[in-house]
Scaffold this motif. Structure first.
Motif, PDB file in Angstrom:
ATOM      1  N   LEU A 114       0.824  -1.215   0.000  1.00  0.00           N
ATOM      2  CA  LEU A 114       0.000   0.000   0.000  1.00  0.00           C
ATOM      3  C   LEU A 114       0.863   1.271   0.000  1.00  0.00           C
ATOM      4  CD1 LEU A 114      -2.849   1.217   0.087  1.00  0.00           C
ATOM      5  CD2 LEU A 114      -2.877   0.799   2.563  1.00  0.00           C
ATOM      6  N   CYS A 115       2.053   1.193   0.569  1.00  0.00           N
ATOM      7  CA  CYS A 115       2.982   2.343   0.570  1.00  0.00           C
ATOM      8  C   CYS A 115       3.341   2.771  -0.855  1.00  0.00           C
ATOM      9  CB  CYS A 115       4.288   2.002   1.301  1.00  0.00           C
ATOM     10  SG  CYS A 115       4.094   1.707   3.051  1.00  0.00           S
ATOM     11  N   ALA A 116       3.113   1.891  -1.854  1.00  0.00           N
ATOM     12  CA  ALA A 116       3.501   2.190  -3.234  1.00  0.00           C
ATOM     13  C   ALA A 116       2.385   2.872  -4.013  1.00  0.00           C
ATOM     14  CB  ALA A 116       3.891   0.887  -3.948  1.00  0.00           C
ATOM     15  N   PRO A 211      -4.101  -1.754 -10.327  1.00  0.00           N
ATOM     16  CA  PRO A 211      -4.129  -0.750  -9.247  1.00  0.00           C
ATOM     17  C   PRO A 211      -5.354  -0.839  -8.329  1.00  0.00           C
ATOM     18  CG  PRO A 211      -4.436   0.296 -11.400  1.00  0.00           C
ATOM     19  CD  PRO A 211      -4.065  -1.127 -11.662  1.00  0.00           C
ATOM     20  N   GLU A 212      -6.384  -1.571  -8.749  1.00  0.00           N
ATOM     21  CA  GLU A 212      -7.572  -1.755  -7.873  1.00  0.00           C
ATOM     22  C   GLU A 212      -7.179  -2.350  -6.516  1.00  0.00           C
ATOM     23  OE1 GLU A 212      -7.889  -3.034 -11.296  1.00  0.00           O
ATOM     24  OE2 GLU A 212      -8.607  -0.982 -11.560  1.00  0.00           O
ATOM     25  N   LEU A 216      -8.624  -2.070  -2.057  1.00  0.00           N
ATOM     26  CA  LEU A 216      -8.908  -3.227  -1.194  1.00  0.00           C
ATOM     27  C   LEU A 216      -7.949  -3.259   0.000  1.00  0.00           C
ATOM     28  CD1 LEU A 216      -9.557  -5.886  -3.962  1.00  0.00           C
ATOM     29  CD2 LEU A 216     -11.229  -4.988  -2.344  1.00  0.00           C
ATOM     30  N   LEU A 217      -6.686  -2.948  -0.260  1.00  0.00           N
ATOM     31  CA  LEU A 217      -5.700  -2.975   0.839  1.00  0.00           C
ATOM     32  C   LEU A 217      -6.052  -1.945   1.909  1.00  0.00           C
ATOM     33  CD1 LEU A 217      -2.341  -3.419  -1.120  1.00  0.00           C
ATOM     34  CD2 LEU A 217      -3.297  -5.009   0.560  1.00  0.00           C
ATOM     35  N   ALA A 233      -6.347  -9.270   0.624  1.00  0.00           N
ATOM     36  CA  ALA A 233      -6.878  -8.302  -0.346  1.00  0.00           C
ATOM     37  C   ALA A 233      -7.075  -8.981  -1.707  1.00  0.00           C
ATOM     38  CB  ALA A 233      -5.939  -7.112  -0.462  1.00  0.00           C
ATOM     39  N   LEU A 234      -6.116  -9.822  -2.104  1.00  0.00           N
ATOM     40  CA  LEU A 234      -6.227 -10.526  -3.395  1.00  0.00           C
ATOM     41  C   LEU A 234      -7.473 -11.416  -3.425  1.00  0.00           C
ATOM     42  CD1 LEU A 234      -2.490 -11.606  -3.810  1.00  0.00           C
ATOM     43  CD2 LEU A 234      -3.703  -9.975  -5.259  1.00  0.00           C
ATOM     44  N   ALA A 235      -7.767 -12.012  -2.281  1.00  0.00           N
ATOM     45  CA  ALA A 235      -8.914 -12.933  -2.209  1.00  0.00           C
ATOM     46  C   ALA A 235     -10.228 -12.178  -2.422  1.00  0.00           C
ATOM     47  CB  ALA A 235      -8.920 -13.643  -0.854  1.00  0.00           C
TER      48      ALA A 235
END
Ligand code: G1P
Length: 294
Positions: A114-116, A211-212, A216-217, A233-235
């Motif tokens: 998320l920092c990115a 980027p979505e 979620l993150l 988040a991927l799930a």
């Protein structure tokens, strides 16, 4: 479809599995033969077509920044000594487009990615975990994922089968096979117990993400180990997610045995000492064999 141009390398972890070596130095800087582990990962990203790299660091990670910075004194010395090859080597490291940002607290891989968010903007991007070194000089691991992304879009997870007794160390995929090395992901679990693991196909250190994922993150609660998990988040992604069983030998360099295996196998490949090292290992194997017989 947008091109995958940017990569994120999370390297903020404390490396507690490798203490005491990691007390005052980043595990990502531990050398495999003569090259820090993170350099192999950066080189894989560049060989896969990546143009800009963001490394997520934390406290005690200054050595990573120094490694990709200009070293005026060293360059002067090498120049004076006429060591052109070494000079080119250190200069080429400083020319790589690497950026850094610090994760302020160890809140987990999901928080590190998320920092990115600001760096990535609105384009697909790659994630390469700083622990996972993958050997495939012919077809770099990340390139395999990017080729798959260019063909199908969506989210691509780099995966490999792991022994059943190791599933609780990884993100595990529930998937429907599309072909011999590609799965459509139907579920993901972070570090499940052996009984609850949906398979033994593990996500191993490489991702191509849309980027979505950032949205979620931002709303992912703490999960396994009380950390914000990328897997969670991927799930929850609504678009298609694929797991690509990539070709290449993966080493977990944050683990003692994985690190030793990488050292031995990269040592054998080294153009500078590979032949001598092989002879040494053969002699060693012979003497161990003799010891066993006596
Ligand atoms: C991370 C991920 C996990 C993945 C593993 C290996 O775990 O959370 O899903 O399987 O890397 O790439 P970690 O090793 O940081 O605990």
């Amino acid at each position: 479809m947008k091109t995958v141009r940017k990569a994120v390398i999370p390297a903020a972890g404390f490396g507690t599995r490798f203490l005491p070596a990691t007390k005052a130095q980043p595990k990502e800087m531990l050398p495999i033969v003569d090259t820090p582990a993170i350099q192999y990962i950066v080189e894989e990203a560049l060989a896969s077509g990546i143009e800009e790299i963001l490394i997520i660091t934390g406290r005690n990670k200054r050595a990573i920044e120094d490694h990709f910075d200009t070293s005026v004194e060293l360059e002067q010395l090498l120049q004076q000594q006429g060591k052109q090859q070494q000079l080119n080597m250190v200069r080429s490291l400083a020319n790589i487009r690497v950026h850094f940002i610090r994760q302020k607290a160890p809140r987990g891989l999901g928080d590190a990615v998320l920092c990115a968010k600001a760096f990535i903007g609105n384009e697909p991007f790659a994630v390469l975990l700083g622990d996972d070194v993958v050997y495939n000089p012919e077809y770099p691991c990340l390139k395999q994922l990017i080729d798959c992304y260019n063909e199908r879009g969506g989210t691509i997870l780099g995966a490999q089968y792991v022994p059943q007794d190791k599933v609780s160390s990884y993100g595990i995929v529930a998937g429907k096979p599309i072909n011999s090395n590609l799965y459509e992901v139907e579920g993901l679990v972070e570090k499940p117990s052996r009984d609850l693991a949906p398979s033994n196909l593990a996500v191993l250190g490489r991702y191509v993400l849309e980027p979505e994922i950032f949205e979620l993150l931002e709303h992912t609660p703490q999960g396994a180990g009380n950390e914000i998990q990328l897997t969670d988040a991927l799930a929850r992604l609504s678009g298609k997610v694929y797991a690509l069983s990539y070709e290449g030998k993966r080493y977990d360099i944050g683990d003692r045995l994985g690190y030793l295996q990488a050292t031995v196998e990269y040592g054998l490949q080294s153009p500078l000492c590979g032949e001598d090292f092989k002879e040494y290992l053969l002699n060693l194997a012979n003497s161990l064999e003799q010891d066993k017989e006596n």
